[in-house]
Enzyme design. Structure first.
Site, PDB file in Angstrom:
ATOM      1  N   GLY A 185       0.853  -1.187   0.000  1.00  0.00           N
ATOM      2  CA  GLY A 185       0.000   0.000   0.000  1.00  0.00           C
ATOM      3  C   GLY A 185       0.886   1.233   0.000  1.00  0.00           C
ATOM      4  N   SER A 216       1.463   5.053   0.021  1.00  0.00           N
ATOM      5  CA  SER A 216       0.717   6.257   0.400  1.00  0.00           C
ATOM      6  C   SER A 216       1.363   7.522  -0.143  1.00  0.00           C
ATOM      7  CB  SER A 216       0.665   6.358   1.923  1.00  0.00           C
ATOM      8  OG  SER A 216       1.980   6.524   2.430  1.00  0.00           O
ATOM      9  N   GLY A 217       2.585   7.383  -0.664  1.00  0.00           N
ATOM     10  CA  GLY A 217       3.346   8.576  -1.024  1.00  0.00           C
ATOM     11  C   GLY A 217       4.185   9.066   0.131  1.00  0.00           C
ATOM     12  N   ASP A 230       7.506   5.693   4.868  1.00  0.00           N
ATOM     13  CA  ASP A 230       7.427   4.351   5.459  1.00  0.00           C
ATOM     14  C   ASP A 230       7.038   3.292   4.427  1.00  0.00           C
ATOM     15  OD1 ASP A 230       8.085   5.384   7.999  1.00  0.00           O
ATOM     16  OD2 ASP A 230       6.002   5.941   8.351  1.00  0.00           O
ATOM     17  N   SER A 231       6.034   3.590   3.603  1.00  0.00           N
ATOM     18  CA  SER A 231       5.635   2.613   2.580  1.00  0.00           C
ATOM     19  C   SER A 231       6.703   2.510   1.491  1.00  0.00           C
ATOM     20  CB  SER A 231       4.259   2.962   1.986  1.00  0.00           C
ATOM     21  OG  SER A 231       4.227   4.270   1.473  1.00  0.00           O
ATOM     22  N   MET A 269      -4.168   3.861  -3.073  1.00  0.00           N
ATOM     23  CA  MET A 269      -5.612   3.849  -2.829  1.00  0.00           C
ATOM     24  C   MET A 269      -6.156   5.268  -2.767  1.00  0.00           C
ATOM     25  SD  MET A 269      -5.684   0.956   0.166  1.00  0.00           S
ATOM     26  CE  MET A 269      -3.956   0.962   0.620  1.00  0.00           C
ATOM     27  N   CYS A 292     -10.591   2.861   9.506  1.00  0.00           N
ATOM     28  CA  CYS A 292     -10.042   2.825   8.158  1.00  0.00           C
ATOM     29  C   CYS A 292      -9.168   1.587   7.965  1.00  0.00           C
ATOM     30  CB  CYS A 292      -9.236   4.091   7.924  1.00  0.00           C
ATOM     31  SG  CYS A 292      -8.510   4.152   6.314  1.00  0.00           S
ATOM     32  N   CYS A 344      -6.656   9.931   8.780  1.00  0.00           N
ATOM     33  CA  CYS A 344      -6.591   8.820   7.853  1.00  0.00           C
ATOM     34  C   CYS A 344      -6.395   9.321   6.427  1.00  0.00           C
ATOM     35  CB  CYS A 344      -7.873   8.010   8.022  1.00  0.00           C
ATOM     36  SG  CYS A 344      -7.745   6.337   7.454  1.00  0.00           S
TER      37      CYS A 344
END
Length: 371
Positions: A12, A14-15, A18-19, A38, A103, A200
């Site tokens: 996932g 997120s920009g 961490d991801s 997403m 979420c 979120c």
């Protein structure tokens, strides 16, 4: 070749940093890795649109740099139906919900998990959460993240051992400065990007303005616990127990210059109750009742047990005794009184590093005030 070379993981994206680093670490572990961005909110102003567009561009830049594909999906309808409407209903009822927990439950570890497995053929999903997974006797446990300052298990307590078994959390084994260092070494565009603190997927925006779009505010009086009128609030929904900022009232002669804190909300009279001092007896609780329980191992609790609890994120562990009332509710008694226990928020239980699960705070047991 490593054992992971035949396993496909969808991260996932997120920009955020961490991801981004999670994707890199999984590549290093030999997995087939792709990203998924997403979109969970239909932006309704230019500022929101720009923020979402920047996040997508950053996620794409990271994927390009790492040589992996980025998929996109729109979960805005699911978010509205399963997260946002409940969020508004809770505020309307005078409680303070935690949308990030909802979420994670409904979007990241349900809609995303299903989409990744069914549409993208994933063996696992991965996120940039600071938590760890431990497999014991064929069941997956949720552990606190290694970095105590960043541990996010509080937000993931609704996950079942089956969901955890399908999820990977690469940065959970690292401390945040190390994650940033890896991103800088790789020259990722997200290396210096600040952590998001917004709701979120709703992002960074003025919360009061945002809530006011969806719920009519009802101004009313601010009263002291002694019945003195000291100001006016713009709507109970804008305030939460233990809140200090944004009340717009000064000290009193009797209370000196101690700051004011919200100690209660009276829905019937639309009154905000305040008192001076962060350990005022009206703000303290000796326990709580939690409902809508989720235990990670999905086994109901049948006997009292000792553990620690957190009633909000990044709070110190509170030693307590948990006693089941029925399948849906538990009684929690703290060893020592705790400030600002807030109905609508989550109580999350731990034994050592293991996150056992949690529930929504239905009511608190106030510290009795001597006559």
């Amino acid at each position: 070749m490593s054992d992971n070379s035949q396993k496909k993981v969808i991260v996932g994206m997120s920009g955020g940093v961490d991801s981004s680093v999670s994707a890199y670490l999984l590549q290093q572990q030999g997995y087939q890795v792709a990203g998924l961005f997403m979109k969970n909110w239909e932006e309704d102003d230019d500022e929101e649109y720009c923020s979402a567009a920047t996040d997508l561009a950053d996620a794409q830049a990271v994927c390009d740099k790492l040589g992996m594909e980025l998929h996109t999906v729109n979960f805005a309808a699911e978010y509205w139906d399963n997260v946002f409407e409940l969020f508004l209903a809770e505020y309307k009822a005078g409680r303070t919900p935690n949308p990030d927990i909802l979420c994670n439950k409904e979007i990241k570890f349900k809609a995303f998990l299903e989409f990744a497995a069914e549409d993208l053929g994933a063996d696992y999903i991965a996120t940039g959460h600071y938590v760890r997974r431990q497999d014991v006797d064929g069941k997956s446990r949720l552990l606190r993240g290694l970095d105590g300052n960043k541990d996010q298990s509080y937000f993931l307590y609704t996950l079942s051992h089956e969901q955890i078994a399908q999820s990977l959390f690469p940065v959970g084994e690292l401390e945040k400065p190390e994650v940033r260092r890896i991103a800088e070494q790789l020259d990722l565009v997200t290396a210096k990007k600040k952590d998001s603190t917004g709701i979120c997927f709703i992002g960074e925006r003025k919360f009061r303005d945002f809530l006011g779009r969806y719920l009519p505010a009802q101004p009313g009086p601010i009263m002291t616990v002694d019945g003195q009128l000291v100001g006016k609030h713009q709507g109970l929904m804008y305030h939460t127990l233990g809140q200090r900022k944004g009340l717009g009232i000064g000290g009193t002669k009797e209370g000196g210059d101690d700051p004011w804190y919200v100690v209660d909300k009276d829905l019937d009279s639309n009154t905000l109750l305040v008192a001076q001092g962060h350990e005022h007896p009206r703000l303290m609780s000796v326990g709580l009742v939690a409902q809508q329980l989720h235990w990670v191992d999905r086994q109901p609790v049948t006997a009292p047990f000792r553990c620690v609890v957190k009633t909000r994120y990044r709070q110190q562990d509170i030693p307590c005794t948990v006693t089941p009332l029925d399948d849906e509710r538990v009684d929690v008694r703290f060893d020592d009184p705790v400030a600002a226990v807030t109905p609508g928020q989550s109580a999350v239980f731990y034994q050592g590093e293991i996150c056992l699960g949690g529930g929504i705070i239905e009511q608190r047991y106030p510290l009795t005030i001597p006559a």
